[in-house]
Scaffold this motif. Structure first.
Motif, PDB file in Angstrom:
ATOM      1  N   ALA A  17     -20.257  23.288  28.012  1.00 55.03           N
ATOM      2  CA  ALA A  17     -20.925  24.171  27.060  1.00 55.03           C
ATOM      3  C   ALA A  17     -19.905  24.880  26.168  1.00 55.03           C
ATOM      4  N   TYR A  18     -18.803  25.324  26.751  1.00 53.99           N
ATOM      5  CA  TYR A  18     -17.741  25.988  25.991  1.00 53.99           C
ATOM      6  C   TYR A  18     -17.135  25.039  24.960  1.00 53.99           C
ATOM      7  N   LEU A  19     -16.898  23.795  25.361  1.00 51.92           N
ATOM      8  CA  LEU A  19     -16.342  22.797  24.441  1.00 51.92           C
ATOM      9  C   LEU A  19     -17.276  22.562  23.254  1.00 51.92           C
ATOM     10  N   MET A  20     -18.568  22.392  23.534  1.00 52.96           N
ATOM     11  CA  MET A  20     -19.534  22.170  22.463  1.00 52.96           C
ATOM     12  C   MET A  20     -19.627  23.382  21.538  1.00 52.96           C
ATOM     13  N   CYS A  21     -19.492  24.569  22.118  1.00 45.33           N
ATOM     14  CA  CYS A  21     -19.488  25.783  21.304  1.00 45.33           C
ATOM     15  C   CYS A  21     -18.305  25.781  20.338  1.00 45.33           C
ATOM     16  N   LEU A  22     -17.136  25.417  20.832  1.00 45.34           N
ATOM     17  CA  LEU A  22     -15.938  25.392  19.981  1.00 45.34           C
ATOM     18  C   LEU A  22     -16.058  24.372  18.853  1.00 45.34           C
ATOM     19  N   TYR A  23     -16.817  23.307  19.088  1.00 44.86           N
ATOM     20  CA  TYR A  23     -17.040  22.293  18.048  1.00 44.86           C
ATOM     21  C   TYR A  23     -18.238  22.618  17.157  1.00 44.86           C
ATOM     22  N   GLY A  24     -18.906  23.747  17.423  1.00 47.71           N
ATOM     23  CA  GLY A  24     -20.019  24.175  16.581  1.00 47.71           C
ATOM     24  C   GLY A  24     -21.351  23.549  16.921  1.00 47.71           C
ATOM     25  N   ASN A  25     -21.430  22.826  18.043  1.00 42.66           N
ATOM     26  CA  ASN A  25     -22.705  22.224  18.464  1.00 42.66           C
ATOM     27  C   ASN A  25     -23.437  23.206  19.382  1.00 42.66           C
ATOM     28  N   HIS A  26     -24.030  24.231  18.775  1.00 45.59           N
ATOM     29  CA  HIS A  26     -24.534  25.352  19.567  1.00 45.59           C
ATOM     30  C   HIS A  26     -25.829  25.024  20.316  1.00 45.59           C
ATOM     31  N   LYS A  27     -26.650  24.172  19.758  1.00 44.47           N
ATOM     32  CA  LYS A  27     -27.876  23.788  20.490  1.00 44.47           C
ATOM     33  C   LYS A  27     -27.508  22.999  21.741  1.00 44.47           C
ATOM     34  N   THR A  28     -26.548  22.083  21.613  1.00 47.50           N
ATOM     35  CA  THR A  28     -26.082  21.326  22.783  1.00 47.50           C
ATOM     36  C   THR A  28     -25.405  22.256  23.780  1.00 47.50           C
ATOM     37  N   SER A  29     -24.628  23.202  23.272  1.00 43.89           N
ATOM     38  CA  SER A  29     -23.950  24.155  24.138  1.00 43.89           C
ATOM     39  C   SER A  29     -24.949  24.973  24.943  1.00 43.89           C
ATOM     40  N   ALA A  30     -26.017  25.440  24.295  1.00 43.93           N
ATOM     41  CA  ALA A  30     -27.033  26.231  24.989  1.00 43.93           C
ATOM     42  C   ALA A  30     -27.754  25.387  26.045  1.00 43.93           C
ATOM     43  N   LEU A  31     -28.014  24.117  25.733  1.00 45.39           N
ATOM     44  CA  LEU A  31     -28.666  23.227  26.705  1.00 45.39           C
ATOM     45  C   LEU A  31     -27.778  23.028  27.928  1.00 45.39           C
ATOM     46  N   LEU A  32     -26.481  22.817  27.679  1.00 43.94           N
ATOM     47  CA  LEU A  32     -25.535  22.679  28.796  1.00 43.94           C
ATOM     48  C   LEU A  32     -25.393  23.999  29.553  1.00 43.94           C
ATOM     49  N   GLY A  33     -25.491  25.107  28.833  1.00 46.36           N
ATOM     50  CA  GLY A  33     -25.476  26.407  29.482  1.00 46.36           C
ATOM     51  C   GLY A  33     -26.658  26.585  30.416  1.00 46.36           C
ATOM     52  N   PHE A  34     -27.807  26.036  30.025  1.00 46.23           N
ATOM     53  CA  PHE A  34     -28.981  26.074  30.901  1.00 46.23           C
ATOM     54  C   PHE A  34     -28.714  25.266  32.175  1.00 46.23           C
ATOM     55  N   CYS A  35     -28.056  24.119  32.027  1.00 49.21           N
ATOM     56  CA  CYS A  35     -27.702  23.317  33.202  1.00 49.21           C
ATOM     57  C   CYS A  35     -26.764  24.105  34.123  1.00 49.21           C
ATOM     58  N   GLY A  36     -25.790  24.799  33.534  1.00 49.88           N
ATOM     59  CA  GLY A  36     -24.896  25.629  34.323  1.00 49.88           C
ATOM     60  C   GLY A  36     -25.641  26.746  35.030  1.00 49.88           C
ATOM     61  N   PHE A  37     -26.610  27.338  34.345  1.00 49.88           N
ATOM     62  CA  PHE A  37     -27.449  28.379  34.938  1.00 49.88           C
ATOM     63  C   PHE A  37     -28.238  27.838  36.124  1.00 49.88           C
ATOM     64  N   MET A  38     -28.673  26.578  36.048  1.00 51.92           N
ATOM     65  CA  MET A  38     -29.418  25.969  37.146  1.00 51.92           C
ATOM     66  C   MET A  38     -28.530  25.735  38.371  1.00 51.92           C
ATOM     67  N   PHE A  39     -27.216  25.714  38.175  1.00 52.36           N
ATOM     68  CA  PHE A  39     -26.286  25.597  39.303  1.00 52.36           C
ATOM     69  C   PHE A  39     -25.956  26.969  39.897  1.00 52.36           C
ATOM     70  N   ARG A  40     -25.795  27.955  39.028  1.00 49.29           N
ATOM     71  CA  ARG A  40     -25.490  29.314  39.493  1.00 49.29           C
ATOM     72  C   ARG A  40     -25.966  30.296  38.435  1.00 49.29           C
ATOM     73  N   GLN A  41     -26.794  31.239  38.840  1.00 46.73           N
ATOM     74  CA  GLN A  41     -27.446  32.116  37.879  1.00 46.73           C
ATOM     75  C   GLN A  41     -26.460  32.953  37.080  1.00 46.73           C
ATOM     76  N   THR A  42     -25.352  33.350  37.688  1.00 43.31           N
ATOM     77  CA  THR A  42     -24.377  34.186  36.978  1.00 43.31           C
ATOM     78  C   THR A  42     -23.699  33.459  35.820  1.00 43.31           C
ATOM     79  N   ASN A  43     -23.884  32.153  35.731  1.00 47.30           N
ATOM     80  CA  ASN A  43     -23.303  31.410  34.602  1.00 47.30           C
ATOM     81  C   ASN A  43     -23.943  31.782  33.277  1.00 47.30           C
TER      82      ASN A  43
END
Length: 472
Positions: free
Chosen positions: A161-187
């Protein structure tokens, strides 16, 4: 990436994965059944493997991201290779999912180092590969590559998600962030961090424009005096209360805003951030966690943070600003006095390193926690000093996220420090090759000792026949 660097990276990554596979086989020979938290994770994943998606172990406190990914990977592989019986979704098979996540983390770390430091032409491909290998071998993360824990997957989706954010792909970054949240809520904190990267960039641009208008060369967006910091905070407040600026920032960060809104909806419906057993995972204001994290970071980054030059610079800063450091010391003493918590797990489980750190250091005397304040202050100064190449707005944003992810945790658990440490380490300037090699050698030694203890120094508790092992 140049062709020679790509070949070198492929060779190093392949070699590291091969060695990890050999170590993985050794660990599974010695510990075939679930161990520690695997006693909850493995049966839950196996229930999902058998289609029982409504079954849930109330002792599990994280969302089912790990189990869903595991079933999504293992089931097609079982169909493709014709696996049947107990091998499908066995403890070893499920652990192998984390070995794959580890390989993904290796690749992501290299891409992030390349992207974050792309303007620094002095950095060679060899240095990037060396730093990638070092961070991939980071002991606290590397150990859990070989057990069925949420950490490797959590790190994978957060770094992605951080990598996609740095490349400006914010919708993809947020989707990957949701996946990270599904692994651990504090993400969810690192989703805010990604949004904060965007905001910090816009703030830095506006701040530079402000400086040009005033033609004030004495103030820098990177570093300055305390009065400069006050002026920056005033600028920050004025910028963020302007409707036009808020509209611009909202348009840039709306995918992250949606995800954070979903998170708050989840907390409201669930009645808290933790699912399952909440009795042992109560949030509190545990401010000394920040001091523990800073000490942890100095320990694992000592080639960069604990150098003679750093110590001399710190002592010089101490002589120049005695009042400020005295105030910091008083505040630190107060926070330790009023906000130190000792979780029952910390004192009860002698399988973890934190048990021995607490017993051998903090329990020696009641005053030890106060005596360590100068160490914490140096650690904080050195930590901040290595980030001075970043903009002041990025530093403020990172520290807010660091506080949010560490302070509410009552339990001292080194695994909680993995992501803030990696993000910090990715963003500091590249050290010399000598220091990188020293850091890598140190990580290898720590890993070797940890795996030796885990595999060979087993013990048993009184009135129990189960084999116990030391671990992070």
């Amino acid at each position: 990436m140049e062709r020679s660097e790509a070949r070198g990276f492929s060779a190093v990554m392949s070699g590291a994965f091969l060695l990890s596979c050999l170590l993985f086989a050794a660990i599974n020979r010695h510990q075939r059944g679930p161990y520690m938290d695997e006693a909850f994770h493995v049966p839950q994943a196996q229930a999902y493997c058998h289609g029982r998606f409504l079954q849930w172990d109330p002792m599990i406190t994280t969302l089912p991201g790990l189990y869903l990914v595991s079933v999504g990977a293992v089931k097609p592989a079982a169909w493709l290779f014709g696996w049947t019986g107990s091998v499908v979704c066995s403890a070893g098979m499920l652990r192998f999912i984390n070995l794959l996540f580890s390989a993904g983390n290796f690749y992501l770390l290299h891409l992030l180092l390349f992207k974050i430091h792309q303007k620094n032409k002095a950095v060679s491909g060899f240095q990037r590969i060396l730093s990638t290998l070092t961070l991939a071998m980071f002991p606290t993360l590397y150990f859990f590559t070989f057990l069925y824990y949420t950490d490797p997957g959590s790190v994978f989706f957060t770094l992605f998600a951080y990598l996609m954010c740095l490349y400006g792909n914010h919708k993809t970054s947020a989707l990957l962030g949701f996946c990270g949240f599904m692994f651990r809520q504090t993400n969810i904190v690192w989703t805010v961090f990604c949004a904060g990267n965007v905001v910090a960039e816009k703030l830095n641009e506006a701040w530079k424009t402000e400086l040009q208008k005033k033609k004030d060369e004495k103030i820098s967006s990177r570093k300055g005096s305390f009065s400069d910091l006050i002026r920056i905070l005033q600028f920050l407040t004025e910028y963020l209360i302007t409707p036009k600026n808020l509209v611009i920032l909202t348009a840039l960060t709306w995918p992250y805003i949606i995800l954070v809104t979903v998170f708050f909806g989840f907390v409201f419906i669930n009645g808290g951030i933790v699912v399952g057993d909440r009795s042992s995972h109560e949030a509190c204001l545990h401010f000394p966690q920040l001091f523990y994290f800073l000490s942890f970071t100095v320990f694992f980054s000592f080639p960069h943070l604990l150098t003679p030059t750093k110590i001399r610079k710190f002592l010089l800063s101490l002589r120049k600003h005695p009042v400020q450091y005295s105030l910091i010391a008083v505040i630190s003493l107060f926070l330790i006095w009023k906000f130190t918590y000792v979780h029952k797990y910390l004192l009860a489980d002698n399988r973890h390193y934190t048990f021995y750190v607490w017993r051998k250091v903090f329990q020696r005397h009641d005053l030890v926690k106060y005596v360590l304040v100068p160490v914490y202050i140096f650690a904080g100064w050195s930590f901040a000093d290595t980030l001075k190449s970043k903009s002041i707005f990025w530093i403020l944003m990172y520290f807010v996220c660091l506080l949010a992810v560490t302070v509410p945790q009552k339990l001292l658990e080194f695994r909680y420090f993995i992501l803030p440490f990696l993000i910090y380490r990715l963003n500091i300037p590249f050290p010399s090759v000598y220091r990188q090699l020293l850091e890598l050698a140190f990580y290898i030694v720590v890993n070797a000792v940890t795996f030796y203890l885990f595999l060979n120094r087993t013990f048993q508790w009184p009135n129990s026949d189960e084999i116990q092992r030391f671990m992070w």
